[in-house]
Design a protein around this motif. Structure first.
Motif, PDB file in Angstrom:
ATOM      1  N   GLU A  93     -30.942  -7.964  -3.167  1.00 22.61           N
ATOM      2  CA  GLU A  93     -32.160  -8.777  -3.117  1.00 22.61           C
ATOM      3  C   GLU A  93     -33.201  -8.067  -3.968  1.00 22.61           C
ATOM      4  O   GLU A  93     -33.561  -6.922  -3.697  1.00 22.61           O
ATOM      5  CB  GLU A  93     -32.642  -8.903  -1.676  1.00 22.61           C
ATOM      6  N   SER A 136     -29.027 -15.257  -8.236  1.00 15.22           N
ATOM      7  CA  SER A 136     -29.297 -15.040  -6.805  1.00 15.22           C
ATOM      8  C   SER A 136     -30.763 -14.813  -6.441  1.00 15.22           C
ATOM      9  O   SER A 136     -31.076 -14.749  -5.261  1.00 15.22           O
ATOM     10  CB  SER A 136     -28.479 -13.830  -6.314  1.00 15.22           C
ATOM     11  N   CYS A 137     -31.632 -14.664  -7.426  1.00 12.20           N
ATOM     12  CA  CYS A 137     -33.039 -14.316  -7.138  1.00 12.20           C
ATOM     13  C   CYS A 137     -33.965 -15.278  -7.879  1.00 12.20           C
ATOM     14  O   CYS A 137     -34.570 -14.916  -8.892  1.00 12.20           O
ATOM     15  CB  CYS A 137     -33.322 -12.873  -7.568  1.00 12.20           C
TER      16      CYS A 137
END
Length: 197
Positions: free
Chosen positions: A60, A86-87
């Motif tokens: 993250e 993913s971010c």
């Protein structure tokens, strides 16, 4: 993707050079990587960043931080790659030297608790990225790791965070007083000077 594939791309872009080079650390080397010659091709820069971001898929990350100048383009490419994977709300910022010390300028800032990925196009001693990490830590952030296209370090540098790189290049690195290339009378070229194309 193999390290050989990455090396092939660097060689094709004439970005993996041999000779006698004066590095930004003050050390000398028989090998120099001019990543700007690779990242000038947006498609290739995107592919390399996507492959590296895939190695960080479970992380993250809120902010990608790169030291100027080499880390500017790469920070942007990595943030774009991570945003695709993913971010989605990730930011890309860079720090630069002011009176010899790394600083955030141009309105950039970090917030306490943010998760930061430090990036650099090439890691040799890790000096610039360590300065960027030290600066980031003054904002009470969490350093997730360090990402680099190339790890050129002779021995693994202590960056204070794990290093993820696409390619490892074994380069001979010498202090100026112990440089055999100097003893042979071979002139050292400073990357970015008129002597380096």
């Amino acid at each position: 993707m193999s390290s050989d594939w990455v090396r092939e791309k660097f060689e094709k872009a004439e970005a993996l050079l041999t000779g006698h080079f004066l590095l930004s650390s003050g050390n000398h080397s028989n090998c120099y990587l001019q990543c700007a010659l690779v990242t000038q091709y947006p498609g290739l820069a995107r592919e390399l960043a996507d492959r590296l971001a895939a190695k960080l898929a479970n992380k993250e990350i809120d902010v990608v931080l790169g030291p100027a100048v080499g880390g500017i383009v790469f920070a942007q490419e990595m943030a774009q790659a991570l945003s695709r994977q993913s971010c989605p709300d990730i930011r890309a910022i860079f720090c630069e030297r002011v009176d010899g010390k790394m600083a955030l300028r141009r309105g950039f800032s970090l917030k306490p608790g943010e998760k930061v990925l430090a990036v650099e196009d090439v890691i040799t001693t890790g000096g610039s990225v360590k300065e960027a990490i030290a600066l980031a830590k003054t904002f009470d952030v969490t350093i997730i790791g360090v990402a680099s296209l190339v790890d050129r370090s002779a021995t693994a540098p202590d960056l204070g965070a794990p290093l993820t790189a696409l390619m490892k290049v074994q380069a001979d690195i010498y202090s100026p007083e112990k440089c055999p290339l100097c003893r042979q009378g071979i002139p050292a070229v400073k990357p970015g000077s008129r002597g380096l194309k």
